[in-house]
Each structure stands twice: as structure tokens, then as C-alpha cells.
Enzyme design. Sequence first.
Site, PDB file in Angstrom:
ATOM      1  N   CYS A   2       0.850  -1.186   0.000  1.00 23.00           N
ATOM      2  CA  CYS A   2       0.000   0.000   0.000  1.00 23.00           C
ATOM      3  C   CYS A   2       0.892   1.244   0.000  1.00 23.00           C
ATOM      4  CB  CYS A   2      -0.950   0.089   1.184  1.00 23.00           C
ATOM      5  SG  CYS A   2      -2.163  -1.216   1.232  1.00 23.00           S
ATOM      6  N   ARG A  27       4.025  -0.433  -4.733  1.00 25.75           N
ATOM      7  CA  ARG A  27       3.707  -0.909  -3.382  1.00 25.75           C
ATOM      8  C   ARG A  27       2.344  -1.594  -3.309  1.00 25.75           C
ATOM      9  NH1 ARG A  27       7.019   1.529   0.537  1.00 25.75           N
ATOM     10  NH2 ARG A  27       5.539   0.742   2.033  1.00 25.75           N
ATOM     11  N   TRP A  74      -2.850  -2.664  -1.728  1.00 23.33           N
ATOM     12  CA  TRP A  74      -2.589  -4.105  -1.844  1.00 23.33           C
ATOM     13  C   TRP A  74      -3.551  -4.735  -0.852  1.00 23.33           C
ATOM     14  CZ3 TRP A  74      -0.915  -8.223   1.206  1.00 23.33           C
ATOM     15  CH2 TRP A  74      -0.491  -9.359   0.505  1.00 23.33           C
ATOM     16  N   ASN A 100      -2.076   1.992   5.577  1.00 19.05           N
ATOM     17  CA  ASN A 100      -1.220   0.878   5.169  1.00 19.05           C
ATOM     18  C   ASN A 100      -0.939   0.069   6.429  1.00 19.05           C
ATOM     19  OD1 ASN A 100       0.790  -0.831   4.228  1.00 19.05           O
ATOM     20  ND2 ASN A 100       2.385   0.747   4.303  1.00 19.05           N
ATOM     21  N   GLY A 101      -1.374  -1.190   6.438  1.00 20.58           N
ATOM     22  CA  GLY A 101      -1.157  -2.020   7.627  1.00 20.58           C
ATOM     23  C   GLY A 101      -2.379  -2.881   7.883  1.00 20.58           C
ATOM     24  N   GLU A 490      17.266 -18.313  -6.437  1.00 24.56           N
ATOM     25  CA  GLU A 490      16.918 -16.960  -6.891  1.00 24.56           C
ATOM     26  C   GLU A 490      16.381 -16.992  -8.330  1.00 24.56           C
ATOM     27  OE1 GLU A 490      16.488 -14.230  -5.468  1.00 24.56           O
ATOM     28  OE2 GLU A 490      16.751 -12.655  -6.949  1.00 24.56           O
ATOM     29  N   LYS A 494      12.734 -15.706  -9.420  1.00 26.46           N
ATOM     30  CA  LYS A 494      12.538 -14.653 -10.422  1.00 26.46           C
ATOM     31  C   LYS A 494      11.553 -15.128 -11.482  1.00 26.46           C
ATOM     32  CE  LYS A 494      13.798 -11.801  -8.838  1.00 26.46           C
ATOM     33  NZ  LYS A 494      14.577 -11.523  -7.650  1.00 26.46           N
ATOM     34  N   GLU A 497       7.934 -15.416 -10.073  1.00 24.68           N
ATOM     35  CA  GLU A 497       7.214 -14.205  -9.701  1.00 24.68           C
ATOM     36  C   GLU A 497       6.909 -13.296 -10.875  1.00 24.68           C
ATOM     37  OE1 GLU A 497       9.233 -11.646  -6.897  1.00 24.68           O
ATOM     38  OE2 GLU A 497      11.155 -11.995  -7.835  1.00 24.68           O
ATOM     39  N   HIS A 513      17.010 -37.013  -5.916  1.00 22.43           N
ATOM     40  CA  HIS A 513      16.238 -37.494  -4.768  1.00 22.43           C
ATOM     41  C   HIS A 513      14.772 -37.093  -4.839  1.00 22.43           C
ATOM     42  CE1 HIS A 513      19.928 -38.865  -2.888  1.00 22.43           C
ATOM     43  NE2 HIS A 513      20.463 -37.734  -3.299  1.00 22.43           N
ATOM     44  N   LYS A 612       5.886  -4.498  -3.677  1.00 18.83           N
ATOM     45  CA  LYS A 612       7.207  -4.296  -3.085  1.00 18.83           C
ATOM     46  C   LYS A 612       7.037  -3.992  -1.603  1.00 18.83           C
ATOM     47  CE  LYS A 612      11.576  -3.425  -4.474  1.00 18.83           C
ATOM     48  NZ  LYS A 612      12.267  -4.532  -5.138  1.00 18.83           N
TER      49      LYS A 612
HETATM   50  C1  F6R Z   1      11.861 -11.106  -4.877  1.00 18.26           C
HETATM   51  C2  F6R Z   1      11.745 -10.048  -3.896  1.00 18.26           C
HETATM   52  C3  F6R Z   1      11.315 -10.411  -2.526  1.00 18.26           C
HETATM   53  C4  F6R Z   1      12.110  -9.600  -1.491  1.00 18.26           C
HETATM   54  C5  F6R Z   1      11.562  -9.872  -0.092  1.00 18.26           C
HETATM   55  C6  F6R Z   1      12.361  -9.169   0.977  1.00 18.26           C
HETATM   56  O1  F6R Z   1      12.255 -10.602  -6.112  1.00 18.26           O
HETATM   57  O2  F6R Z   1      11.947  -8.902  -4.176  1.00 18.26           O
HETATM   58  O3  F6R Z   1      11.446 -11.778  -2.303  1.00 18.26           O
HETATM   59  O4  F6R Z   1      13.454  -9.940  -1.593  1.00 18.26           O
HETATM   60  O5  F6R Z   1      10.225  -9.467  -0.022  1.00 18.26           O
HETATM   61  O6  F6R Z   1      12.339  -7.789   0.773  1.00 18.26           O
HETATM   62  P1  F6R Z   1      13.335  -6.825   1.524  1.00 18.26           P
HETATM   63  O7  F6R Z   1      14.703  -7.115   1.010  1.00 18.26           O
HETATM   64  O8  F6R Z   1      12.857  -5.452   1.211  1.00 18.26           O
HETATM   65  O9  F6R Z   1      13.227  -7.161   2.983  1.00 18.26           O
END
Ligand code: F6R
Length: 617
Positions: A2, A27, A74, A100-101, A490, A494, A497, A513, A612
Site C-alpha cells: 500500500c 507498493r 494491496w 497501510n497495515g 533466486e 525470479k 514471480e 532425490h 514491493k
Molecule cells: C523477490 C523479492 C522479494 C524480497 C523480499 C524481501 O524478487 O523482491 O522476495 O526480496 O520481499 O524484501 P526486503 O529485502 O525489502 O526485505
Amino acid sequence: MCGIVGYVGKQKAASIILEGLKRLEYRGYDSAGLCVLQDGRLDVAKKAGRVEVLAKEATRHRFNGTTGIGHTRWATHGGVTDANAHPHVSSDGHFALIHNGVIENYAQMKAFLSGKGYTFRSETDTEVLCNLIAYHYAKEPAGQNGTNRFLESVRKALDHVEGTYGIAVLCIDFPGEMVAARKASPLLVGVGDNEYILASDASALINRTQNVVYLKDGELVHVTPAGFTISTLDQMDVSPVVDRITWSVADAELGSHAHFMEKEIFEQPQALENTMRGRFSEDGSTANFGGLNLSATELRQIDRFMFCACGSAWHACLVAEHLIERYARLPVEVDYASEFRYRNSPLDRNTLFFVMSQSGETIDTLAALREAKRKGYRVLAINNVVGSSIAREADGGVYQHVGPEIGVASTKAFTSQLVLGAMLALYIARLRDMSFNDGVQYVNALKGAPELVRQTLRQAPLIKEIAQRYAKHADFLFLGRLSLFPIALEGALKLKEISYIHAEGYPAAEMKHGPIALITEKCPSVFFVPKGEIFNKIVSSMQEIKARKGKIIAIVTEGCELPPGLADEVIPIPDCHEAVLPIVATVPVQLLSYYIALALKCDVDKQRNLAKSVTVE
Ligand code: F6R
């Protein structure tokens, strides 16, 4: 999660808020809304969908007022509907609020307020808080002892709230004023030229001012056209500290790139340079970390490391684990922050506790930090966003200095976390057994990393072609060993997501396994094939996949000779030091995911269900 924007000033609020919301859209993008206090009314426009939908809706209103609030959502409580979009207005029409929360005790408060005649139009926890403020306002008709009635009603309502919030509130009786408060959700006030902009993060206000005040947990800000005051929930005055943002508007804009993810992938050489700048010793044999606030003697007493993080940052911690154990010969444990906070794991006295977080606002990582501090540990942070909650609450740490990361999928922040993990391993190793010469070699390798990343980025056209050929596959495996196992994780994350393709990361030898059961010609495997002691072992794993008709995309260090025909696709990466290898090997999987997502026409900067900075549990 948010995004919040508020404006008090002399300009028309609506266009400034819409601009801020566009910059905060990463966000959350389920719905968006704004409210302007004008002509004695709270004029609200809100819509399910992106900010552009709201912008269109806003043209149907005559927004002239100079005080307003806006929100990009969000969804937590209540589906993605117009009614659930913020701002919410109290049923008596007095207050508008954005949030936000999560208000955890909203159900009890809703029952109480319903009994008092307040009504609800949405399914949200936020609307309950808005009505609770209205209730306290109605209960105390005059501001007592010269206090501001608007501010005190918000304060009283927040006294009853359990949960987390970053809120901004307008009151119909107080034109030109806004009250905002935070608990575990970020909020800052931009101090502009005769104007104040409130936002969840600096990217929303950087086009208007670089001077900001970061609110702390439990603080309220009361903004008027004449200025602002900060106080705590228990009515103590706080002297504001104005900080200066060091990055610029251009850092938060796309420039010539199609997406923030692309921009941030290609910015990595510069981002790595910025992360490392000024952090090597003069003799070029070790790293400098002034911000750790620990002397060499104190560091020598550490006999164990604990890292907590989430998502990509957790993967970066796994690489740090590998390098610290290998070079500094100290045991390292890495835990998901969300697990650590409830697991009550035993920590011994000489453990040094680190959290890693790009945003510095991830609620689980923040909670892990608080839990470790509660137990009396000194907690250090590796973090990108200056002034974030984690940066403020940690006992010391290291900033990543990569500028704002706007793409929801972490890229440049991740590789910068990798380089900091590698530097930390070097720093500790040099305090222990690593020789001067080995230190110099390690430092030179790290200094060369930006150039190697630049070279790897030149493989983009090849990777794009491969991506187009493989985009239609529904499942992928990512397989790597040692420090490249976390990069396999990773790579899988990627791909999942941003393109919604099912992908799993495994240590290459573990594949036998269980996951090998997935292998058919329809499930390609992405292998990391570095030079060195495990090369032959990885080739054996590849043979096992090939024997089952699995397609192989191999990311191979230059100079390695693969048996002819074993890999269907080969992406070369430069040969490099072990501390740099995970950084260089990350680039092809970032590009592969990006180009696959493009081929599938996915919205790479705003993926389904994601946002994010995960500020809810
Ligand atoms: C994946 C991604 C998330 C963040 C996770 C932690 O591409 O961006 O998995 O890495 O939400 O976020 P931070 O680093 O902001 O604590």
C-alpha cells in the site's frame, strides 16, 4: 505494501497526489483513490484497478483543493472492489482516512461502533478506524487545554488499535490540516517550498523535495499550511530531524527503459560500484565497515553468525553463509525471518546477528530484529533504504547505496547484497586467518565485479532468443551447487514471480532425490556450471537429465568444455573468483526471467498478487 500520499500546501493537491501514487504504485496496485478537502466537503474518487483508472475517474471531479490524501492498495481485508478502495470516509462524513497495515482488533471495534450507530460501506479494517476517530471526535466536543481536537481524536482512537498502521487523516472542520501516524508501516514527511508531502516512501515526493523527516513508530504528525509538529501517542513533543535524500528524480524514473526491472538489471555494474565505494582498506587487502560499530577485538570474539531475511535477501544470506564459512571459518546460520521470530531458536552468547532487507520495512525481518534485540543481541543490518525502520532500529550496519529499487522483483539490490556478503566474509577472514596476499587477490576480484557484470549483460540478445524458445514451458528446474545453489533458488523465484511459470531451485545433486521425476522434454533445467572441483559432478547431473530427454540451458564459465551435445543452450559467463561468481551468475537468470515474462506479455514491474516491501505479516 500500500502506498500513501498526502499533500498540504498552496498547489492543487489532486495532481500532486496522482503523480505521487504513480510513483508508489509498485507498493500495491489492486485499487487507488484520493480525497481532496474542498468547499467544506471531502471529495473522494476511488476505483478498483491501477492509478491510471483513478486518474481517468478524477477527471469527472472538480478537484481544486490544496489539501488531500491518496492511496494505492494491496488488498488485505476485503476484496478488490471500488467500495474497499481507500480513502474511507466515516459514516458521519467528518473524516477521510488512508491506511497501510492491518488493524487486528477491527472486529471488536466494529461491533462496538455499530452499537453506537456508525455504519460501514466496505469490508475493510480501515473504515473501522476511520469511524473510531469520528466517535472520539464526537465524544469530546472541544479541544481540551488548548489541544487540537482533530489531532487528539486520532491519538485517542489509535490508543485502542492493535496491529500496524501508517495512516493519514483529513477532517472536514480543519481545512488545510492533516494528521498522520505510524506503527510498523513506513511514513515520511517531505518538507517542500511552502508545502508538506506525506508519503510511504521517498520516491513519491522526490520530484518536489529532497528534505524529509522520517517518522518513528508511535509518532503522529500534525501538518498545517504553517508547518508541522510531531508528538508521540502519549503526547510527548518530538523535535523533527530533517534528513536529505541523496538520490535524484532520475533514479526513480524509467528513462529510456521499458521497465524498471530492465533498468535495474542494466544498472547493476554502477550499483555494485556504489555499494563498494570507499569500503576497501588503503592497503587493498580487506574491506572497511565503519557502520558495524564493532572494534576488531569485539569482532574477534564472535564465534557464530546468524542471518535473518525474506525472499531474495534470504538467498543473498545463503551466499554470505557459504563465503563466511569458507573464508572466515566461522559457522553461520541463516533463517527465514518469519520463522525465526516464532521459533525461539537457541542462540549462544557470541553470536553476531544480522538482518538483510532492501526496503528495511519487511515486517517479518523487522520482527526478527526486534526479537533478537529483546533477547539482548546486538543486531546489525544490511539495508538499502536510508532511514528505514530496520536501519533505525539496528545497532549498526551497512547501507547498500544502490538508489531506489522500484521493480517489484529484486535485481540490483540482490547483487549488491551479494557483494556486501562477500565483503563481510573478507573482512572477518582478514581478522582471522586470511593472508595479506589472499586478501589483495580477493579485493581485486571484487573491484573487477562491475566489469564482469557488464560483460555478462552483453549476453542479453542471446538470452532473449533462448527465452523466446522456452517461454511456453510450464515447469523449470534451476540447479546449482555450493554458492550457486542460492542462485538457483533466486533464478527459480525470479521466473515464478514475473512470468507465473512453476520453477524450483535445487542443489544439483539433490535433483536425483525426487525432482528428477518431473523431468520430461517439457521441463527444462537451468544448470550453473562453474569451473573447478565440482565441474565433473555437475556434468554427471546434466547427463542424468539428458538421459531422460530433459532440455538443458547451461550457464557455463568460460574455459569449461562441456561434452558435445550435452547442453541444448549455453550461456557463457566470465571465469572469476569464487566471491564474485554468484554475482556474475545471477545476471543470466535475471535476464532469462525478464525476457520470458516479456514473451508471455506479463507485467514485469507489477506482478499478480505481489507488491514491493511486504509490511504485513
Ligand atoms: C523477490 C523479492 C522479494 C524480497 C523480499 C524481501 O524478487 O523482491 O522476495 O526480496 O520481499 O524484501 P526486503 O529485502 O525489502 O526485505
